[in-house]
Design a protein around this motif. Structure first.
Motif, PDB file in Angstrom:
ATOM      1  N   ARG A   1     -14.913  22.946  23.508  1.00 51.23           N
ATOM      2  CA  ARG A   1     -16.017  22.422  24.039  1.00 51.23           C
ATOM      3  C   ARG A   1     -16.954  23.895  24.491  1.00 51.23           C
ATOM      4  O   ARG A   1     -17.425  23.959  25.627  1.00 51.23           O
ATOM      5  N   MET A   2     -16.889  24.835  23.671  1.00 50.19           N
ATOM      6  CA  MET A   2     -17.567  26.005  23.902  1.00 50.19           C
ATOM      7  C   MET A   2     -18.910  26.003  24.387  1.00 50.19           C
ATOM      8  O   MET A   2     -19.623  26.746  25.135  1.00 50.19           O
ATOM      9  N   GLU A   3     -19.656  25.079  23.464  1.00 52.46           N
ATOM     10  CA  GLU A   3     -21.167  24.982  23.755  1.00 52.46           C
ATOM     11  C   GLU A   3     -21.543  24.817  25.324  1.00 52.46           C
ATOM     12  O   GLU A   3     -22.403  25.121  25.845  1.00 52.46           O
ATOM     13  N   GLU A   4     -20.243  24.164  26.165  1.00 59.66           N
ATOM     14  CA  GLU A   4     -20.645  23.831  27.408  1.00 59.66           C
ATOM     15  C   GLU A   4     -20.702  24.992  28.395  1.00 59.66           C
ATOM     16  O   GLU A   4     -20.958  24.876  29.637  1.00 59.66           O
ATOM     17  N   VAL A   5     -20.029  26.161  27.801  1.00 58.09           N
ATOM     18  CA  VAL A   5     -20.110  27.451  28.724  1.00 58.09           C
ATOM     19  C   VAL A   5     -21.401  27.931  28.888  1.00 58.09           C
ATOM     20  O   VAL A   5     -21.863  28.373  29.990  1.00 58.09           O
ATOM     21  N   PHE A   6     -22.467  27.881  28.016  1.00 56.07           N
ATOM     22  CA  PHE A   6     -23.579  28.398  27.876  1.00 56.07           C
ATOM     23  C   PHE A   6     -24.775  27.774  28.798  1.00 56.07           C
ATOM     24  O   PHE A   6     -24.569  26.346  29.040  1.00 56.07           O
ATOM     25  N   ALA A   7     -25.568  28.361  29.444  1.00 57.50           N
ATOM     26  CA  ALA A   7     -26.765  28.035  29.921  1.00 57.50           C
ATOM     27  C   ALA A   7     -27.622  27.117  29.279  1.00 57.50           C
ATOM     28  O   ALA A   7     -27.560  26.931  28.141  1.00 57.50           O
ATOM     29  N   PRO A   8     -28.244  26.233  29.931  1.00 58.35           N
ATOM     30  CA  PRO A   8     -29.058  25.073  29.571  1.00 58.35           C
ATOM     31  C   PRO A   8     -30.078  25.487  28.236  1.00 58.35           C
ATOM     32  O   PRO A   8     -30.804  26.435  28.811  1.00 58.35           O
TER      33      PRO A   8
END
Length: 302
Positions: free
Chosen positions: A247-254
């Motif tokens: 779920r790497m995309e959830e690490v990044f800022a909106p």
């Protein structure tokens, strides 16, 4: 007696007067040992004045460390010590003024505005270059020991400058680490430093990695949102969990993941996680971090 180490003409009275006698309206930041003030010495000449709370005697070693370190080194990504004053009743340091504020404030504001991946990478590279200079080009080697967003300042063009050398230590050529009481800020302190009081250049790398994870995620090292997770999380364990679960995309800022490019974002995440490896030998040197960030920039520009 006022000591001058720069070209700006300063006196005790002009500095105090320019801060409005250290009035709250000119205060631009506060820390554990005092506050920092904006001071316009003359039209077009503005400086930052860090005033020590003299009653807090434990701040005197930090004051002296700042002078000892910054009076002897210069680098484009380090704050510049212009002068200092010390007496039994008053102690302050004078620096170049950086109008962009701290990286901590920038990250908080970034939550409400679009920030390009190029800007994020530029800031990360500026800080990495400063640390690589301290570790590899200074003799003796300098350990910062307190790398965190509040100790990184920005100018109006979002160039980054490492500041606050009050906890810095020197390493002679034969030393690989110093054994000392744990200093720094919880959430940024490397495991071996927290557990065994062993500070090295890889301890700075760990703190840098935490800062990088904050920069790409807009989360804090000990973000309140982590408390809702089972057993709680630091930003490092949170990012490791998300990568493990794909779920790497959830690490990044909106909005950051959507703006991409994904390969560049994943490279930054991987770099942050390598820098925060639990075992110090598993972390890169800051020189290797600089090389990787330049590679990331180059691939994207091409």
């Amino acid at each position: 007696m006022f000591k001058e180490v720069g070209a700006v003409p300063l006196t005790f009275n002009t500095v105090v007067q320019a801060t409005g006698n250290f009035t709250a309206r000119n205060c631009i930041g506060s820390g554990g040992f005092g506050s920092t003030y904006r001071a316009e010495i003359s039209p077009g000449t503005t400086v930052a004045v860090k005033r020590l709370t003299v009653e807090m005697c434990q701040g005197v070693p930090q004051f002296n460390a700042e002078i000892r370190i910054l009076a002897r080194i210069k680098h484009p990504n380090l704050v510049t010590l212009i002068g200092y004053y010390a007496s039994p009743s008053e102690m302050f340091l004078v620096y170049n003024y950086l109008a962009g504020g701290s990286l901590e404030g920038f990250i908080q504001l970034k939550r409400n505005r679009d920030t390009s991946i190029q800007v994020v990478t530029k800031i990360a590279l500026n800080v990495a270059v400063a640390l690589a200079f301290l570790h590899d080009e200074c003799n003796p080697q300098i350990l910062h020991r307190d790398v965190k967003p509040s100790n990184i300042l920005l100018d109006n063009n979002l160039n980054a400058y490492l500041s606050d050398f009050g906890l810095a230590r020197l390493l002679e050529g034969f030393e690989t680490h110093v054994t000392t009481g744990v200093a720094g800020t919880f959430g940024y302190v490397a495991p071996e430093y927290a557990l065994m009081c062993r500070a090295s250049d890889r301890s700075d790398v760990y703190s840098y990695g935490v800062m990088l994870l904050e920069l790409i995620s807009d989360k804090r090292a000990l973000d309140p949102s982590f408390s809702s997770q089972e057993n709680g999380f630091t930003i490092v364990s949170w990012a490791v969990m998300l990568r493990r679960e794909g779920r790497m995309e959830e690490v990044f800022a909106p909005g950051m993941w959507e703006a991409g490019p994904e390969t560049m974002l994943l490279d930054l995440l991987q770099l942050g996680l390598i820098c925060t490896a639990e075992a110090a030998p598993g972390r890169p040197t800051m020189k290797q971090v600089v090389r990787k960030l330049k590679q990331i920039q180059y691939v994207h520009d091409c």
